[in-house]
Each structure stands twice: as C-alpha cells, then as structure tokens.
Design a protein around this motif. Structure first.
Motif, short mmCIF file in Angstrom:
data_model
loop_
_atom_site.label_atom_id
_atom_site.label_comp_id
_atom_site.label_asym_id
_atom_site.label_seq_id
_atom_site.Cartn_x
_atom_site.Cartn_y
_atom_site.Cartn_z
N UNK A 19 54.93 68.71 37.11
CA UNK A 19 54.67 68.36 35.71
C UNK A 19 53.63 67.25 35.72
N UNK A 20 52.52 67.44 35.05
CA UNK A 20 51.46 66.45 35.08
C UNK A 20 51.76 65.25 34.19
N UNK A 21 52.56 65.45 33.15
CA UNK A 21 52.96 64.35 32.27
C UNK A 21 54.47 64.37 32.11
N UNK A 22 55.08 63.21 32.25
CA UNK A 22 56.52 63.05 32.04
C UNK A 22 56.66 62.01 30.93
N UNK A 23 57.38 62.37 29.87
CA UNK A 23 57.51 61.48 28.72
C UNK A 23 58.80 60.69 28.80
N UNK A 24 58.67 59.36 28.76
CA UNK A 24 59.82 58.47 28.69
C UNK A 24 59.60 57.58 27.48
N UNK A 25 60.52 57.67 26.53
CA UNK A 25 60.36 56.92 25.29
C UNK A 25 59.16 57.45 24.53
N UNK A 26 58.21 56.59 24.25
CA UNK A 26 57.00 57.01 23.55
C UNK A 26 55.79 56.96 24.47
N UNK A 27 56.02 56.99 25.78
CA UNK A 27 54.95 56.84 26.75
C UNK A 27 54.87 58.06 27.65
N UNK A 28 53.66 58.58 27.84
CA UNK A 28 53.42 59.65 28.80
C UNK A 28 53.07 59.03 30.14
N UNK A 29 53.84 59.39 31.17
CA UNK A 29 53.60 58.86 32.51
C UNK A 29 52.97 59.94 33.37
N UNK A 30 52.16 59.52 34.33
CA UNK A 30 51.44 60.43 35.20
C UNK A 30 52.41 61.04 36.22
N UNK A 31 52.52 62.37 36.21
CA UNK A 31 53.44 63.05 37.10
C UNK A 31 52.91 63.27 38.49
N UNK A 32 51.62 63.02 38.72
CA UNK A 32 51.05 63.24 40.04
C UNK A 32 51.22 62.02 40.95
N UNK A 33 51.67 60.90 40.40
CA UNK A 33 51.84 59.69 41.19
C UNK A 33 53.29 59.53 41.62
N UNK A 34 53.55 58.52 42.44
CA UNK A 34 54.91 58.26 42.89
C UNK A 34 55.73 57.68 41.74
N UNK A 35 57.04 57.68 41.90
CA UNK A 35 57.93 57.21 40.85
C UNK A 35 57.65 55.74 40.55
N UNK A 36 57.52 54.93 41.58
CA UNK A 36 57.29 53.49 41.38
C UNK A 36 55.97 53.24 40.67
N UNK A 37 54.93 53.91 41.08
CA UNK A 37 53.61 53.68 40.48
C UNK A 37 53.56 54.19 39.04
N UNK A 38 54.17 55.33 38.76
CA UNK A 38 54.16 55.86 37.40
C UNK A 38 54.94 54.96 36.46
N UNK A 39 56.10 54.49 36.89
CA UNK A 39 56.90 53.62 36.03
C UNK A 39 56.20 52.29 35.77
N UNK A 40 55.46 51.79 36.75
CA UNK A 40 54.80 50.50 36.57
C UNK A 40 53.63 50.59 35.59
N UNK A 41 53.18 51.79 35.25
CA UNK A 41 52.14 51.95 34.23
C UNK A 41 52.70 51.79 32.82
#
Length: 170
Positions: A19-41
């Motif tokens: 999945x290229x985009x994962x939505x948490x709350x009102x934010x789209x996170x990058x699905x191609x990155x690691x969990x830690x890096x995506x959450x830190x965005x």
C-alpha cells in the motif's frame, strides 16, 4: 549471482501487496518507508515516539509500513491514539492549562491546539502573548543584533547614486 537474477530483485508480485499510502487520523503516511520513518513524518511524532509506538504494538520498526496487515496497522493506530495513556507523562506534548490533563496531540490537532494556546496568551496579555502579537522573539533570545525583520539595515548605495545623478542633471 548476476544482476539479472530474478530472485534478487523485487518483482511486480511484491508490489501488489504494497500500500503506497496508509491513513492514520487525518494524515497520509508513506507506505514504501519503514514503520519508524513513516510515523516520524506525522506531526507530533518524532523518531523516539515512533520507535516506542512500534515497540508497544509489537511490530519491528524496520518493517515496510505498506506491507503490514490490517491488524498490525490497527495496533499502530491504537498506540498513536493512546500514546499519552500508555507512556510516561513527560513524553507527551501537551498539558491542558485549565484541567492539567496531559495529552499527546498529533496531526492537525497539534497545530490547532498550539494556535489556541497562543490566542489564550494574547487574550490575557501575558508577556509571551504580547511578544507574539508584536512579532518579536518569545523565548528569551537576544534581540540586539538579530531578529530584525523590518526595514533595511545599513546604507543603500544604489539609492544614493541615483539621487546624485538626478541632482546633477538639473
């Protein structure tokens, strides 16, 4: 092990699960990155908080975020929403002025809460609120030599030359 070996390269079958985009709350996170890096965005979550969230959810922090199952993503969402309750209060990022309640704001809520806090300081004419209104430095920085945003500093040589030329032509 040549460069053309299909076993070493990620094929199109691997991209179907991603999945290229994962939505948490009102934010789209990058699905191609690691969990830690995506959450830190996400606003309100830094590297340390992202690492703690992944650890509490039981997910390796180096896993690709877009390849996680729905259950794992739901576990991360629950950890993000309950971050203030599941961790020490010094790790949270907001304390309510009136009730003293400690929360951890993320996403657009962080900016909204920050604006409300600044508006409250301005309304009661607190020192910090007055500094915000004037556009000056708020946290005790030096202002003698820095923070000059209005007007020009120094001599404008070009304007003086133009005035001299105009005066000489008359």
């Amino acid at each position: 092990m040549s460069a053309e070996d299909p076993e070493q390269q990620d094929g199109p079958e691997d991209d179907e699960d991603l999945r290229y985009f994962v939505r948490i709350g009102q934010t789209d996170l990058d699905g191609t990155k690691s969990v830690e890096r995506s959450l830190s965005e996400m606003n309100g979550i830094g590297r340390r908080a992202a690492r703690i969230i992944a650890q509490n959810a039981g997910i390796p922090r180096t896993a690709t975020f877009g390849r996680l199952d729905d259950d794992e993503i739901d576990a991360i969402v629950e950890e993000v929403e309950g971050f203030a309750e599941n961790n020490p209060e010094w790790l949270a990022n907001h304390r309510s002025y009136y009730s003293g309640e400690i929360t951890h704001e993320t996403g657009n809520d962080l900016e909204l809460t920050r604006r409300q806090d600044i508006n409250r300081l301005q309304m009661i004419s607190a020192y910090r609120g007055v500094r915000h209104q004037r556009g000056q430095k708020v946290r005790g920085q030096r202002t003698r030599s820095t923070g000059r945003s209005e007007g020009t500093i120094g001599v404008n040589v070009e304007a003086i030359k133009e005035e001299a030329e105009e005066g000489g032509e008359e």
